[in-house]
Motif scaffolding. Structure first.
Motif, PDB file in Angstrom:
ATOM      1  N   GLU A   3       1.151  -1.775  -0.119  1.00 47.69           N
ATOM      2  CA  GLU A   3      -0.349   0.253   0.347  1.00 47.69           C
ATOM      3  C   GLU A   3       0.674   0.836   0.029  1.00 47.69           C
ATOM      4  O   GLU A   3       0.030   2.136   0.035  1.00 47.69           O
ATOM      5  N   SER A   4       2.273   1.146  -0.244  1.00 51.84           N
ATOM      6  CA  SER A   4       3.157   2.215  -0.451  1.00 51.84           C
ATOM      7  C   SER A   4       2.735   2.749  -1.300  1.00 51.84           C
ATOM      8  O   SER A   4       2.760   2.154  -2.526  1.00 51.84           O
ATOM      9  N   PRO A   5       3.200   4.220  -1.134  1.00 57.77           N
ATOM     10  CA  PRO A   5       3.063   5.208  -3.143  1.00 57.77           C
ATOM     11  C   PRO A   5       4.115   4.630  -3.683  1.00 57.77           C
ATOM     12  O   PRO A   5       5.061   4.726  -3.076  1.00 57.77           O
ATOM     13  N   MET A   6       4.519   4.739  -4.883  1.00 56.52           N
ATOM     14  CA  MET A   6       5.816   4.634  -6.225  1.00 56.52           C
ATOM     15  C   MET A   6       6.079   6.121  -6.085  1.00 56.52           C
ATOM     16  O   MET A   6       5.680   6.721  -6.708  1.00 56.52           O
ATOM     17  N   VAL A   7       7.366   6.264  -5.988  1.00 56.81           N
ATOM     18  CA  VAL A   7       8.172   6.976  -6.312  1.00 56.81           C
ATOM     19  C   VAL A   7       9.352   6.706  -6.994  1.00 56.81           C
ATOM     20  O   VAL A   7      10.706   5.747  -6.812  1.00 56.81           O
ATOM     21  N   GLY A   8       9.438   7.453  -8.015  1.00 55.62           N
ATOM     22  CA  GLY A   8      10.055   7.275  -9.546  1.00 55.62           C
ATOM     23  C   GLY A   8      11.172   8.519 -10.118  1.00 55.62           C
ATOM     24  O   GLY A   8      11.245   9.326  -9.312  1.00 55.62           O
ATOM     25  N   ALA A   9      12.420   8.007  -9.957  1.00 53.26           N
ATOM     26  CA  ALA A   9      13.940   8.781 -10.292  1.00 53.26           C
ATOM     27  C   ALA A   9      14.659   8.747 -11.597  1.00 53.26           C
ATOM     28  O   ALA A   9      14.656   6.775 -11.181  1.00 53.26           O
ATOM     29  N   ARG A  10      15.194   9.472 -12.446  1.00 54.34           N
ATOM     30  CA  ARG A  10      16.062   9.076 -13.411  1.00 54.34           C
ATOM     31  C   ARG A  10      17.296   8.695 -12.597  1.00 54.34           C
ATOM     32  O   ARG A  10      17.051  10.141 -11.662  1.00 54.34           O
ATOM     33  N   VAL A  11      18.491   8.144 -12.696  1.00 55.44           N
ATOM     34  CA  VAL A  11      19.788   8.247 -11.953  1.00 55.44           C
ATOM     35  C   VAL A  11      20.736   8.341 -13.428  1.00 55.44           C
ATOM     36  O   VAL A  11      19.943   7.543 -13.606  1.00 55.44           O
ATOM     37  N   PRO A  12      22.084   8.841 -12.658  1.00 53.73           N
ATOM     38  CA  PRO A  12      23.190   7.902 -13.759  1.00 53.73           C
ATOM     39  C   PRO A  12      23.502   6.434 -13.552  1.00 53.73           C
ATOM     40  O   PRO A  12      22.944   6.070 -12.331  1.00 53.73           O
ATOM     41  N   GLN A  13      24.007   6.624 -14.947  1.00 49.13           N
ATOM     42  CA  GLN A  13      24.233   5.445 -14.904  1.00 49.13           C
ATOM     43  C   GLN A  13      25.427   4.091 -13.537  1.00 49.13           C
ATOM     44  O   GLN A  13      25.174   3.178 -13.384  1.00 49.13           O
ATOM     45  N   GLU A  14      25.877   5.469 -13.505  1.00 49.81           N
ATOM     46  CA  GLU A  14      26.786   4.863 -12.412  1.00 49.81           C
ATOM     47  C   GLU A  14      26.458   4.480 -10.955  1.00 49.81           C
ATOM     48  O   GLU A  14      26.784   3.678 -10.431  1.00 49.81           O
ATOM     49  N   TRP A  15      25.231   5.446 -10.905  1.00 54.48           N
ATOM     50  CA  TRP A  15      24.161   5.270  -9.647  1.00 54.48           C
ATOM     51  C   TRP A  15      23.959   4.313  -9.752  1.00 54.48           C
ATOM     52  O   TRP A  15      23.776   2.989  -8.849  1.00 54.48           O
ATOM     53  N   GLN A  16      23.125   3.672 -10.723  1.00 49.80           N
ATOM     54  CA  GLN A  16      22.263   2.459 -10.519  1.00 49.80           C
ATOM     55  C   GLN A  16      23.379   1.345 -10.720  1.00 49.80           C
ATOM     56  O   GLN A  16      22.783   0.245  -9.919  1.00 49.80           O
ATOM     57  N   GLN A  17      24.410   1.385 -11.264  1.00 51.45           N
ATOM     58  CA  GLN A  17      25.991   0.177 -10.823  1.00 51.45           C
ATOM     59  C   GLN A  17      26.109  -0.019  -9.717  1.00 51.45           C
ATOM     60  O   GLN A  17      26.316  -1.205  -8.985  1.00 51.45           O
ATOM     61  N   GLN A  18      26.151   1.166  -8.749  1.00 51.18           N
ATOM     62  CA  GLN A  18      26.168   1.152  -7.748  1.00 51.18           C
ATOM     63  C   GLN A  18      25.052   1.056  -7.024  1.00 51.18           C
ATOM     64  O   GLN A  18      25.850  -0.091  -5.664  1.00 51.18           O
ATOM     65  N   ILE A  19      24.235   0.865  -7.591  1.00 46.84           N
ATOM     66  CA  ILE A  19      22.689   0.439  -6.343  1.00 46.84           C
ATOM     67  C   ILE A  19      22.652  -1.152  -6.692  1.00 46.84           C
ATOM     68  O   ILE A  19      22.828  -1.637  -5.609  1.00 46.84           O
ATOM     69  N   GLN A  20      23.323  -1.729  -7.338  1.00 41.91           N
ATOM     70  CA  GLN A  20      23.085  -3.297  -7.955  1.00 41.91           C
ATOM     71  C   GLN A  20      24.295  -3.624  -7.289  1.00 41.91           C
ATOM     72  O   GLN A  20      24.046  -5.181  -7.129  1.00 41.91           O
ATOM     73  N   GLU A  21      24.889  -3.357  -7.309  1.00 41.58           N
ATOM     74  CA  GLU A  21      26.120  -4.286  -7.018  1.00 41.58           C
ATOM     75  C   GLU A  21      26.239  -3.763  -4.858  1.00 41.58           C
ATOM     76  O   GLU A  21      26.870  -4.678  -4.553  1.00 41.58           O
ATOM     77  N   ILE A  22      25.889  -3.077  -4.684  1.00 45.70           N
ATOM     78  CA  ILE A  22      25.468  -2.543  -2.755  1.00 45.70           C
ATOM     79  C   ILE A  22      24.455  -3.730  -3.167  1.00 45.70           C
ATOM     80  O   ILE A  22      24.917  -4.910  -1.923  1.00 45.70           O
ATOM     81  N   ALA A  23      23.024  -3.858  -3.552  1.00 46.15           N
ATOM     82  CA  ALA A  23      21.892  -5.409  -3.259  1.00 46.15           C
ATOM     83  C   ALA A  23      22.706  -7.007  -3.716  1.00 46.15           C
ATOM     84  O   ALA A  23      22.467  -6.975  -2.650  1.00 46.15           O
ATOM     85  N   ALA A  24      23.598  -6.962  -4.504  1.00 48.05           N
ATOM     86  CA  ALA A  24      23.868  -8.117  -4.717  1.00 48.05           C
ATOM     87  C   ALA A  24      25.011  -8.744  -3.243  1.00 48.05           C
ATOM     88  O   ALA A  24      25.105  -9.121  -3.090  1.00 48.05           O
ATOM     89  N   ALA A  25      26.140  -7.150  -3.250  1.00 47.11           N
ATOM     90  CA  ALA A  25      27.037  -7.466  -2.275  1.00 47.11           C
ATOM     91  C   ALA A  25      26.145  -7.649  -0.479  1.00 47.11           C
ATOM     92  O   ALA A  25      26.967  -8.497   0.045  1.00 47.11           O
ATOM     93  N   ALA A  26      25.194  -7.540  -0.222  1.00 49.05           N
ATOM     94  CA  ALA A  26      24.672  -7.616   0.368  1.00 49.05           C
ATOM     95  C   ALA A  26      23.132  -8.241   0.284  1.00 49.05           C
ATOM     96  O   ALA A  26      22.464  -8.409   1.569  1.00 49.05           O
ATOM     97  N   GLY A  27      22.904  -9.234  -0.548  1.00 47.09           N
ATOM     98  CA  GLY A  27      22.179 -10.153  -1.044  1.00 47.09           C
ATOM     99  C   GLY A  27      20.738  -9.443  -0.698  1.00 47.09           C
ATOM    100  O   GLY A  27      19.354 -10.204   0.081  1.00 47.09           O
ATOM    101  N   ARG A  28      20.524  -8.320  -1.363  1.00 44.05           N
ATOM    102  CA  ARG A  28      19.002  -7.997  -0.406  1.00 44.05           C
ATOM    103  C   ARG A  28      18.486  -7.094  -1.825  1.00 44.05           C
ATOM    104  O   ARG A  28      19.488  -7.143  -3.146  1.00 44.05           O
ATOM    105  N   LYS A  29      17.777  -6.332  -2.325  1.00 46.32           N
ATOM    106  CA  LYS A  29      17.300  -6.227  -4.092  1.00 46.32           C
ATOM    107  C   LYS A  29      17.003  -4.365  -3.671  1.00 46.32           C
ATOM    108  O   LYS A  29      17.923  -3.720  -3.121  1.00 46.32           O
TER     109      LYS A  29
END
Length: 76
Positions: A3-29
């Motif tokens: 039931e939480s609202p959806m918030v979206g934002a465009r980010v630089p490609q580098e940020w997306q890669q960092q987010i993916q790496e952090i998520a993978a390293a932490a075993g999180r989404k």
């Protein structure tokens, strides 16, 4: 969280890669990583979620240390 609202934002490609790496390293989404970052920015960090994340990372490090020790015995 359905039931939480959806918030979206465009980010630089580098940020997306960092987010993916952090998520993978932490075993999180990726969404969990982004929510935690926003919560930290807003000063709304839930101490129990931080403790849970730390405990999870400690477990993963301990597992890797055991595997590394096993590899050391095979090599050495």
């Amino acid at each position: 969280m359905a039931e939480s609202p959806m918030v979206g934002a465009r980010v630089p490609q580098e940020w997306q890669q960092q987010i993916q790496e952090i998520a993978a390293a932490a075993g999180r989404k990726e969404a969990e990583v982004v929510r935690e970052a926003i919560a930290q920015y807003l000063g709304q960090t839930d101490p129990s979620s931080v403790k849970g994340a730390i405990a999870s990372l400690e477990d993963r490090v301990a597992s890797l240390e055991r595997k590394f020790a096993g590899l050391g015995r095979l090599v050495g």
